[in-house]
Scaffold this motif. Structure first.
Motif, PDB file in Angstrom:
ATOM      1  N   GLY A 156       0.061   5.641  -8.219  1.00 38.65           N
ATOM      2  CA  GLY A 156       0.932   5.421  -7.074  1.00 38.65           C
ATOM      3  C   GLY A 156       0.568   4.243  -6.199  1.00 38.65           C
ATOM      4  O   GLY A 156       1.267   3.970  -5.219  1.00 38.65           O
ATOM      5  N   THR A 157      -0.518   3.532  -6.518  1.00 34.98           N
ATOM      6  CA  THR A 157      -0.892   2.365  -5.723  1.00 34.98           C
ATOM      7  C   THR A 157      -0.532   1.090  -6.473  1.00 34.98           C
ATOM      8  O   THR A 157      -0.178   1.118  -7.641  1.00 34.98           O
ATOM      9  CB  THR A 157      -2.392   2.377  -5.384  1.00 34.98           C
ATOM     10  N   SER A 158      -0.633  -0.048  -5.785  1.00 31.18           N
ATOM     11  CA  SER A 158      -0.176  -1.310  -6.343  1.00 31.18           C
ATOM     12  C   SER A 158      -0.992  -2.453  -5.765  1.00 31.18           C
ATOM     13  O   SER A 158      -1.610  -2.321  -4.697  1.00 31.18           O
ATOM     14  CB  SER A 158       1.310  -1.507  -6.020  1.00 31.18           C
ATOM     15  N   THR A 159      -0.974  -3.595  -6.458  1.00 25.94           N
ATOM     16  CA  THR A 159      -1.601  -4.792  -5.912  1.00 25.94           C
ATOM     17  C   THR A 159      -0.905  -5.255  -4.631  1.00 25.94           C
ATOM     18  O   THR A 159      -1.459  -6.057  -3.875  1.00 25.94           O
ATOM     19  CB  THR A 159      -1.546  -5.946  -6.931  1.00 25.94           C
ATOM     20  N   ARG A 160       0.285  -4.745  -4.364  1.00 20.77           N
ATOM     21  CA  ARG A 160       1.039  -5.150  -3.165  1.00 20.77           C
ATOM     22  C   ARG A 160       0.633  -4.375  -1.911  1.00 20.77           C
ATOM     23  O   ARG A 160       1.109  -4.663  -0.817  1.00 20.77           O
ATOM     24  CB  ARG A 160       2.536  -4.973  -3.415  1.00 20.77           C
ATOM     25  N   ASP A 161      -0.268  -3.381  -2.062  1.00 22.08           N
ATOM     26  CA  ASP A 161      -0.703  -2.583  -0.919  1.00 22.08           C
ATOM     27  C   ASP A 161      -1.670  -3.374  -0.030  1.00 22.08           C
ATOM     28  O   ASP A 161      -2.532  -4.111  -0.528  1.00 22.08           O
ATOM     29  CB  ASP A 161      -1.385  -1.304  -1.386  1.00 22.08           C
ATOM     30  N   VAL A 162      -1.544  -3.190   1.270  1.00 22.50           N
ATOM     31  CA  VAL A 162      -2.409  -3.879   2.238  1.00 22.50           C
ATOM     32  C   VAL A 162      -2.771  -2.940   3.374  1.00 22.50           C
ATOM     33  O   VAL A 162      -2.113  -1.928   3.608  1.00 22.50           O
ATOM     34  CB  VAL A 162      -1.717  -5.128   2.847  1.00 22.50           C
TER      35      VAL A 162
END
Length: 410
Positions: A156-162
């Motif tokens: 559910g996580t992504s490289t786009r998370d900040v």
């Protein structure tokens, strides 16, 4: 000595009383929550609104020593921003970046492109994986998930998370997605990348002067699912200045991007779309990071804790030196953490343990940052104008990194 924050005192008291289990670790075997203890005499205010703490953790792989910064975002003197060497594709020691900006403390940022052994002859860019926002301005977007460096992403996580801080001085987790296009006489070409070291298959990316001088060839290597896949045989680069194409090339180049223009790099189908452009063609750029409106600062990192609960599926086996950033008190208090030493050979924390430790220290939500040899935490001594490294990095010295999280107290 100032008293410990009430939230921290309460969390430690509850922990000592009940020895809670980390049921949310998302593994088939329940794992005892690591026991966190503050180190007496190793804490205090380093600047108005910013505290430094040292702690130890009895975890599954042994005792780990850590360092913590706590910033009160309700204090009008305190701010948070991205630390960089001035270019996306560049690296410097965290202490040098902090001193150059006048930060009182900081921690290293996201994972980054550190090695290109899979692609002989291609230069590692040193650019970070995820999106970044500095002083309210988007700096870069995220590479595809399969192109990242670092441990596997939790479900559910992504490289786009900040992790980000808004104009309202409140920290939050966000997901920043790049969107854009270039308009030409022949139509519109969609954009799928912004100052990033890897482009999606078939995509076109835009590179601004913030990229730096490092070769952009890495952008056409690998695939959306496999970082080590070969470089594309179809690539094209277009340089634009003053709204007109000034140069084209059959391969991505190196060197500074014009401040009054930009460079477009395409791979596969994206390269074929760019080949329609010729020197003198008019080009108009429209781009942006969706979700970045109202943010003053953002740095990439995958979430491990959200709303007080660790994410499901966090790894509870592999221990490593970790860095993390989190927030509590409804986003009004920021926590930055880095561990000591070469945990890959000694003790360390698993991702599941890291989530538990951040929660015990007061965070409601948190992200994992780059670890191992990159884990670095710096802070000024009261009255000093320069930071010092407070943790003990792997290898005994700072590793140059592309970005960090800086704390300012003015």
């Amino acid at each position: 000595m100032r008293p410990r924050p009430r939230r921290l005192r309460t969390a430690l008291a509850v922990l000592a009383a009940c020895g809670a289990l980390l049921a949310e670790a998302g593994t088939s075997t329940a794992q005892a929550a690591p026991a966190v203890s503050l180190r007496a005499g190793a804490q205090g205010v380093i600047a108005p609104g910013v505290r430094y703490e040292e702690f130890s953790v009895r975890a599954s792989h042994g005792t780990v020593y850590g360092h913590l910064l706590i910033a009160d975002l309700t204090n009008r003197h305190v701010s948070v921003d991205l630390l960089t060497p001035g270019a996306v594709a560049a690296r410097e020691p965290l202490s040098a970046m902090a001193d150059a900006r006048g930060a009182v403390a900081g921690v290293n940022g996201d994972f980054f492109d550190i090695s290109e052994v899979q692609h002989p002859g291609v230069v590692a860019t040193g650019a970070a994986v995820g999106p970044a926002v500095e002083d309210g301005v988007p700096v870069k977007a995220a590479v595809p998930d399969g192109q990242r460096f670092g441990p596997p992403l939790p479900p559910g996580t992504s490289t786009r998370d900040v992790i980000a801080v808004g104009d309202n001085r409140v920290a939050r987790l966000a997901r920043l997605t790049f969107s854009g296009s270039v308009s030409t006489a022949d139509g519109t070409i969609p954009l799928r990348g912004f100052n990033q070291y890897a482009l999606p298959v078939g995509g076109v990316g835009v590179y601004t002067s913030r990229w730096g001088t490092v070769s952009r060839e890495r952008a056409v290597c690998g695939t959306d699912r496999l970082r080590a896949a070969r470089c594309s045989r179809e690539a094209y680069e277009v340089t634009v200045r003053g709204g007109r194409v000034t140069a084209v090339s059959s391969r991505p180049g190196a060197g500074a991007v014009p401040r009054d223009g930009f460079v477009l790099v395409g791979r596969d189908g994206g390269a074929r779309a760019l080949r329609r452009l010729r020197p003198g063609s008019r080009v108009r750029l429209s781009d942006g990071l969706s979700g970045a409106a109202g943010l003053r600062f953002a740095v990439g990192g995958f979430p491990v804790l959200r709303g007080g609960s660790p994410l499901a599926g966090l790894d509870a086996v592999v221990a490593a030196t970790r860095s993390a950033a989190g927030f509590g008190a409804g986003g009004r208090r920021l926590y930055l953490l880095a561990l000591d030493g070469d945990a890959e050979r000694d003790a360390g924390l698993t991702i599941a343990e890291l989530a538990s430790v951040m929660r015990q220290l007061g965070a409601e939500s948190a992200v994992d940052l780059d670890g191992g040899g990159s884990s670095t935490l710096v802070a000024r001594a009261p009255g000093s104008h320069r930071v010092t490294v407070r943790n003990h990095p792997s290898g005994g010295a700072e590793r140059p990194v592309p970005e960090g999280v800086g704390l300012f107290s003015r």
